[in-house]
Design an enzyme around this catalytic site. Structure first.
Site, short mmCIF file in Angstrom:
data_model
loop_
_atom_site.label_atom_id
_atom_site.label_comp_id
_atom_site.label_asym_id
_atom_site.label_seq_id
_atom_site.Cartn_x
_atom_site.Cartn_y
_atom_site.Cartn_z
CB THR B 10 -0.92 0.01 1.23
OG1 THR B 10 -1.64 -1.22 1.26
CG2 THR B 10 -1.90 1.16 1.19
CE LYS B 99 2.03 0.69 13.50
NZ LYS B 99 1.92 0.57 12.03
CG ASP B 195 -1.12 0.98 15.05
OD1 ASP B 195 -0.31 0.82 14.12
OD2 ASP B 195 -1.79 2.02 15.20
CE LYS B 199 0.33 4.41 14.07
NZ LYS B 199 -1.09 4.28 13.68
#
Lengths: 417, 417
Positions: B10, B99, B195, B199
C-alpha cells in the site's frame, strides 16, 4: 549565537521570557548558546532588564558583526521593513512576528535573504503558536494544496462564541471582550477582518508560491452579525465563524474573509473561544487541521523561539521558506460559490413559488426555518450558487415579492476528497 | 535525485503514485528531479510497472552509488532494519514509514545516519498524514513538552465511534469494520492497542530525546468496552477514545495506552471515525492539536514524499531528527492519576457511605448515574486518585460491600495551563 531583539512589547518581552524559561532545551536543540546582546527599545531603562542590554539606536545592532540574528517584534511596516532589510543585507538572520511587514514586503525580504545566504523566518506572523508556516513548507511540500480555511483571529472568535452562548448583541459582547482584555480599545483590525485578511494573504502566498496583497482579498468583518442571526444558528446547530479562506481550482485562485455558518461536518465547528484552527486540504493528504492558541505573549514568543532555533540549525543553509515576487491574481468574489442562509420578512406563505425559483433552482423541497414565537421573519437555506448569480437573484426576489431580505450569511461545508 | 522504493504494498505503491501525481510540485519544492530507479519487490512483474524498475535483489540497490535515497516501506523489523542500516552506512538517505523498526531500532539508525552525514526520516511512522514528527522537531524545539495525548489508531476510533452512534456491541462492530476494509482479518494490532503503543513510544522518544521501548508502556485495548459502557458515555455526553498518552512532570515520565472517557473540554472529543488527533501541550505554547487522516494509502505516502523533499533540501546537511540511545525510565502505571468511571452492581441505596469513603474521599456529594429502566447496576465518577490507590480501594469496596464492580474506565480532561 548572539542575537538582538527589536521591540520590547508583548512579543519582544515574551521572547526574552521564553529564552530564559526554556534555556536548557533551546540551547540543546539549537546546538548553540543563545545570548541576547541588545534589546532595541524606545526607553533607556526597562524594569527587570539590565541597562547594558538596552539600546535606542538601531545602527548599533546593524553594525555589530557579532549579532548573527535579529528578532523583529516592532510591528507595523515602518521602520520594521527598513531595519529587517538592513540586517538581511548584512547577512544576519531575521525572525519576525509581524504580519503587516510579511504581508506587505515579504517577497522582497525573502529575495534579499536568499541573496545574502541567510534566513528570514516568520512562523509567529500567522496563527501565533499554531505551527502553520512550517507545516506548509515541510509537510505540504509535495502536495497540491487545494484549500486553506482558518479561524485566524481569536478576538472575533471569542466574541462570536460568546454571542452564541449568551444570546447577547455584538455591541455588548465587544464591550465585555474589551473589559476582559481580549479586544483592543480600537477593535477594528480584529472585528472588521483586516487582521484575518493579512494572515489569509500570507497563507495564500505560502501555498501558491506567489505574492498576494491582502488588499486584493474580499474582506468582511463581524459587526453585522446580530443576536437574531445567532438565534437561528443555535436552532440549526451551526456556528458563525469569521473565516479566512483560500482555494485553488486548476490554476485559479479564490480568497475571501467573511463570517460563515459552519456545520458539524467541519472540524472548525469545534474551535471555540480564543482558540484558532486552520484546516488545510491537500490532494493526497486530504483534510488536516491545526488547532491552538493564535495569540498571546508566550505562545507567540514560543513560535519566535522555534524560528531562532531553526536559524541556529541552519546557520549556513538558506531554507527559502516563502514565495516569489510574482503577483497572484485572485478571482472576483462573485465567482465563489456558497449556500446562503437568508432571513426574509414575513412568513413563507404565498411566496413559496418565488423562494423556490430564485434560491432553490425550482427543484428541492422548501423548509422554512422559523424561530419560536416569531411571525415577522423566517429563514431559508439556498442551493449552492455563485455569488454573482446569488446577488442578482436576491435583487430580483426583493423586487418581485416586495419582501425585504434582512440579512444573508454564507455557509460552507468541508470539502471531502 | 535517484531513489529506490523497497516494498511495493500500500505505502510503496502510494509513494510512486504521489510522486507521479504531484511531480511538478515535488520537483519545484525539492529543487531536484526525483527519479525512481528501483523498486524492490518479491515478484519480477507488477502490472503497470516497467520491468526494468523492478528488482528482487536488495544488493543491487545497496551497491548502486547513483541511488541517493531509499524509501523503506517493507514493514516489520527484519529485513527492514538490516536494509536501512546498510543504506545509511553507504551514506544514502533513508525514509521509512515503518513504526515497528523506528520503535525497535530508531536510535541505532539515527546514530548511523549521523556518523555518515545522511538523514533518516520517519514522518509517516506516526499519524500517517498528520505532521507530528516534524512539528515536534521544529515547532516544539524550544518548548518543554509536558504532555502528548493522541488518538493514533483509526480502526479503533472507527469502531468506538460506531459503537456509540449505533449502540452496537464490540464484536458486531468489529465484523462490520472488517467487512468495510477498515479492520484487518487479524485485528489484534489495532484493537489490542499495540499499534497505538508503538506510536506512543515514538512520540515519547521524540519529546524526551531518549529511547523508549513500547514494551515498557502499559497497554490496554478496546475489546472490553461494551455497549453498556457506551450507553453511559452517551448519557453523560462523553466519548470513549483509545488514547496513547505521555506526560513529563519534573524529569519523571509517564505513559500509557488505554480506552479513556473524554469530555467536551478536550478537542480529542471531536475527533470521530477514522480520523486521528494528537494534542500536544508545551509550557509556553499551551495546548495545540493536529488533526487528520492517520492512515490510508495517499495520506501516508504523502508524508513519505514530504520526507523525500526534506532529504533533497538537506543533501549535505544532517538534521538529527530523533533521539539518543539512552533508555528512558517510565513510571509504573500505578503512579498515574485519573478520575474513574465505575459500573457497580445493584443500586446506590444503602451503600452511600462506602461509595463516598472509598471513591469520593468522604467529602463531595454523590450523584449516581442510572440508565433508564435499569435497576441492576448504576455508575459513579470518582475523585482524582492515583491508580495504585484506586485499585486498592476497589478491592476494599468489593470486600466490604459484597457488591461487584462490573467495569471501570479511566477519565481524563485537558490540562489547562
Amino acid at each position: 549565537m548572539k542575537i538582538a531583539i527589536m521591540g520590547f512589547g508583548t512579543v519582544g518581552s515574551g521572547v526574552k521570557e521564553v529564552l530564559e524559561l526554556n534555556r536548557e532545551q533551546v540551547e540543546k536543540k539549537g546546538g548553540d548558546k543563545i545570548e541576547i546582546k541588545y534589546i532595541l527599545a524606545r526607553r533607556e531603562h526597562i524594569p527587570g532588564v539590565p541597562d547594558e542590554l538596552i539600546t535606542t539606536d538601531f545602527s548599533v545592532i546593524e553594525k555589530d558583526p557579532e549579532v548573527e540574528l535579529v528578532v523583529e517584534a516592532i510591528g507595523g511596516i515602518h521602520p520594521a521593513y527598513e531595519y529587517i532589510m538592513s540586517c538581511l543585507e548584512k547577512g544576519k538572520h531575521v525572525v519576525s512576528s509581524n504580519k503587516a511587514v510579511v504581508d506587505a514586503c515579504g517577497s522582497k525580504l525573502m529575495r534579499t535573504a536568499k541573496e545574502h545566504n541567510c534566513n528570514f523566518y516568520f512562523e509567529a506572523s500567522v496563527g501565533g503558536g499554531i505551527p502553520v508556516i512550517r507545516t506548509l513548507y515541510h509537510n505540504y511540500a509535495g502536495e497540491n494544496v487545494t484549500e486553506i480555511t482558518g479561524i485566524l483571529n481569536g478576538t472575533s472568535n471569542f466574541i462570536l462564541s460568546k454571542m452564541k452562548d449568551e444570546g447577547s448583541t455584538f455591541a455588548d459582547t465587544l464591550k465585555e471582550a474589551q473589559r476582559l482584555g481580549y479586544a483592543e480599545k480600537d477593535p477594528s483590525a480584529d472585528v472588521d477582518g483586516f487582521d484575518t485578511s493579512r494572515k489569509t494573504a500570507i497563507l495564500l502566498s505560502m501555498s501558491s508560491g506567489m505574492r498576494c496583497r491582502h488588499e486584493d482579498i474580499h474582506t468582511e468583518g463581524i459587526r453585522e452579525i446580530s443576536d437574531m442571526d445567532m438565534a437561528y444558528a443555535k436552532q440549526m446547530d451551526y456556528h458563525i465563524r469569521l473565516l479566512g479562506s483560500v482555494e485553488t481550482v486548476e490554476d485559479k485562485y479564490f480568497a475571501y474573509v467573511a463570517p460563515i455558518m459552519v456545520g458539524k461536518d467541519d472540524p472548525l465547528y469545534f474551535v471555540n473561544g480564543v482558540y484558532n484552527g486552520i484546516r488545510i486540504v491537500g490532494n493526497c493528504l486530504g483534510n488536516t487541521m491545526l488547532y491552538g492558541k493564535g495569540a498571546g505573549k508566550l505562545p507567540t514568543a514560543s513560535a519566535v523561539v522555534s524560528d531562532i532555533i531553526a536559524a541556529a540549525r541552519h546557520k549556513n543553509h538558506f531554507q527559502g521558506i516563502g514565495w516569489s515576487e510574482k503577483m497572484i491574481e485572485i478571482e472576483p468574489m462573485g465567482s465563489n460559490a456558497f449556500r446562503y442562509f437568508l432571513r426574509i420578512e414575513g412568513t413563507a406563505e404565498g411566496i413559496q413559488k418565488e423562494l423556490k425559483s430564485y434560491f432553490l433552482d425550482g427543484g428541492e423541497a422548501l423548509k422554512p426555518i422559523v424561530l419560536k414565537g416569531r411571525q415577522d421573519e423566517f429563514a431559508i437555506v439556498s442551493d449552492i450558487l455563485f455569488e454573482e448569480d446569488f446577488l442578482a437573484r436576491l435583487r430580483g426576489f426583493e423586487e418581485e415579492t416586495g419582501r425585504r431580505v434582512f440579512h444573508f450569511i454564507r455557509m460552507k461545508g468541508m470539502t471531502e476528497e
